[in-house]
Write a protein that holds these residues in place. Structure first.
Motif, short mmCIF file in Angstrom:
data_model
loop_
_atom_site.label_atom_id
_atom_site.label_comp_id
_atom_site.label_asym_id
_atom_site.label_seq_id
_atom_site.Cartn_x
_atom_site.Cartn_y
_atom_site.Cartn_z
N GLU A 22 57.75 -2.27 20.62
CA GLU A 22 57.65 -1.39 19.45
C GLU A 22 56.40 -1.72 18.64
N TYR A 23 56.20 -2.99 18.40
CA TYR A 23 55.05 -3.43 17.61
C TYR A 23 53.74 -3.04 18.30
N GLY A 24 53.70 -3.20 19.61
CA GLY A 24 52.52 -2.83 20.38
C GLY A 24 52.21 -1.35 20.27
N ARG A 25 53.25 -0.51 20.38
CA ARG A 25 53.05 0.94 20.26
C ARG A 25 52.52 1.32 18.87
N ILE A 26 53.16 0.78 17.84
CA ILE A 26 52.75 1.12 16.47
C ILE A 26 51.33 0.64 16.19
N THR A 27 51.02 -0.55 16.65
CA THR A 27 49.68 -1.10 16.45
C THR A 27 48.64 -0.26 17.19
N LEU A 28 48.96 0.16 18.38
CA LEU A 28 48.05 1.00 19.15
C LEU A 28 47.82 2.34 18.45
N ILE A 29 48.88 2.96 17.99
CA ILE A 29 48.76 4.24 17.29
C ILE A 29 47.92 4.08 16.03
N ALA A 30 48.22 3.05 15.25
CA ALA A 30 47.47 2.81 14.01
C ALA A 30 46.00 2.56 14.31
N GLY A 31 45.73 1.78 15.34
CA GLY A 31 44.35 1.49 15.73
C GLY A 31 43.61 2.73 16.16
N ARG A 32 44.27 3.59 16.92
CA ARG A 32 43.63 4.83 17.36
C ARG A 32 43.30 5.73 16.17
N LYS A 33 44.24 5.82 15.21
CA LYS A 33 44.00 6.64 14.03
C LYS A 33 42.82 6.08 13.23
N GLN A 34 42.74 4.77 13.12
CA GLN A 34 41.66 4.15 12.37
C GLN A 34 40.32 4.39 13.07
N ILE A 35 40.29 4.32 14.38
CA ILE A 35 39.06 4.56 15.12
C ILE A 35 38.58 5.99 14.89
N VAL A 36 39.49 6.95 14.97
CA VAL A 36 39.13 8.35 14.74
C VAL A 36 38.59 8.54 13.33
N ALA A 37 39.27 7.94 12.34
CA ALA A 37 38.82 8.05 10.95
C ALA A 37 37.43 7.45 10.77
N LEU A 38 37.19 6.30 11.39
CA LEU A 38 35.87 5.67 11.29
C LEU A 38 34.80 6.50 11.97
#
Length: 105
Positions: A22-38
């Motif tokens: 669960e933690y891995g999925r959430i971290t991956l999703i959050a990271g992808r969103k942050q990359i797109v925002a950046l």
């Protein structure tokens, strides 16, 4: 993943009462969103989230012009909704009727 990183991830997941998966999925999703925002910020597309909310609230024609207060109300209503959703959905945030508010567990 290195053994050290695995220990860190396991500890972070346990702190949040989550499985490693669960933690891995959430971290991956959050990271992808942050990359797109950046990427959008670097390309000049996204701007500030607040700036975009204000631009979305301002009408595109003079006949529909809104006052400062009306625009503020629209933007703040969206922010308030996001706050309530976060308070309701984040398992780390608890509500205490006895204390009249929220706290982090």
């Amino acid at each position: 993943m290195s053994p050290e990183m695995k220990v860190t991830v396991r500890e972070e997941a346990e702190e949040r009462s989550m499985t490693m998966s669960e933690y891995g999925r959430i971290t991956l999703i959050a990271g992808r969103k942050q990359i797109v925002a950046l990427e959008e910020e670097m390309e000049g597309k996204g701007g500030l989230a607040l700036e975009q909310e204000v631009l979305d609230a301002v009408p595109t024609d003079a006949d529909g012009a809104l006052s400062h207060e009306e625009i503020s109300e629209q933007v703040l209503a969206k922010v308030e909704q996001q706050i309530f959703e976060l308070l309701d959905s984040d398992d780390r945030i608890k509500h205490s009727a006895a204390h009249g508010g929220y706290y982090l567990e």
